[in-house]
Design an enzyme around this catalytic site. Sequence first.
Site, PDB file in Angstrom:
ATOM      1  CB  CYS A   1      -0.914  -0.007   1.220  1.00 20.26           C
ATOM      2  SG  CYS A   1      -2.071   1.375   1.139  1.00 20.26           S
TER       3      CYS A   1
ATOM      4  CB  CYS B   1      -4.165   4.516  -5.715  1.00 21.73           C
ATOM      5  SG  CYS B   1      -4.107   2.761  -5.294  1.00 21.73           S
TER       6      CYS B   1
HETATM    7  O1  PYC Z   1      -1.828   3.710  -2.033  1.00 22.37           O
HETATM    8  O2  PYC Z   1      -1.367   1.724  -2.812  1.00 22.37           O
HETATM    9  C1  PYC Z   1      -2.127   2.510  -2.279  1.00 22.37           C
HETATM   10  C2  PYC Z   1      -3.467   2.063  -1.866  1.00 22.37           C
HETATM   11  C3  PYC Z   1      -4.038   0.855  -2.115  1.00 22.37           C
HETATM   12  C4  PYC Z   1      -5.296   0.880  -1.540  1.00 22.37           C
HETATM   13  C5  PYC Z   1      -5.466   2.114  -0.949  1.00 22.37           C
HETATM   14  N1  PYC Z   1      -4.335   2.826  -1.163  1.00 22.37           N
END
Ligand code: PYC
Length: 311
Positions: A86, A236
């Site tokens: 994550c 993300c």
């Molecule tokens: O930042 O990789 C990320 C992530 C995955 C799910 C929520 N954030």
Amino acid sequence: MTKVIDSHTGGEPTRVIIDGGPDLGSGPISERARLLETKHDKFCRSVLCEPRGYDAMVGALIVTPVEKNCLTGVIFFNTSQNLGMCGHATVGLLVTLYYLGKISVGNYKIETPVGIISAQLHDPNTVSVINVESYRYKKGVSIQVEQYGEITGDIAWGGNWFFLVNNSPISVQFEKLNKLLNFTSSIKSALKQQHITAPDGSEINHIELFGKPVNEKAHSKNFVLCSSGDYDRSPCGTGCSAKLACLAEERLWPENKKWIQESIIGSLYSTHYSWSTGGNIIPTITGKAFVTSEATLQFNPLDPYKHGISL
Ligand code: PYC
């Protein structure tokens, strides 16, 4: 007693468990992650589900690393399952460890269930994450999605599995949030029904859409449906890694050139990649996190929702 520190990275929350997590032994981190998901799901739900948390929140359980040169091991989880890696929670973890006085500005190795990553704390709030090797697995996969017809996307690994759609029939704008949630949830169900999986048979549980950025510094704006069913407020980290893998494979973006990804709420990550010797890419994601609270979670045996509200 479970002690946590909360932070957000570009709006996306992380809850680092600094005390009171379950004992998972000293085996490989991937095995300890399996134990957390299968034997301690009540713990995970009680820490992250309402009324103490919510579906967007990602937990980071600090564990002793197997590799001695790592600062720590960490297992990331959300309200429904573990995450391989994550990005936003790694940024949150380093900022939290700095806040606790456990690290200073510098470079660190961190062990995760999907491999060892590196992270650089630049200042009290800014972190670059050098992620696991990422790659596009399949290009131009077409699926039939109820209400939306044929949708085509790429499947890529960025530490989690993603289905990436460039031509979203719903524009990637915050005002369209409910429609975006509905559309991406339908894609996720369609992938499952049509038995389209990762090479190891696991579910493709993150869906990522791309559209025009609002911020003039950004190259793209994304919307990411997470495996918890909520959306990522940040751009993300693992989703950016999957995106860079697709751009690199298509020769659409060169090595080491900055790609600025805007999230659905307008937060930004600065990213770039380099090629690995094996022909995959090594993504770097830079973002900022801020600590929002320190708490001791209370689990009163008389509380009917001590294990959280979940199905
Ligand atoms: O930042 O990789 C990320 C992530 C995955 C799910 C929520 N954030």
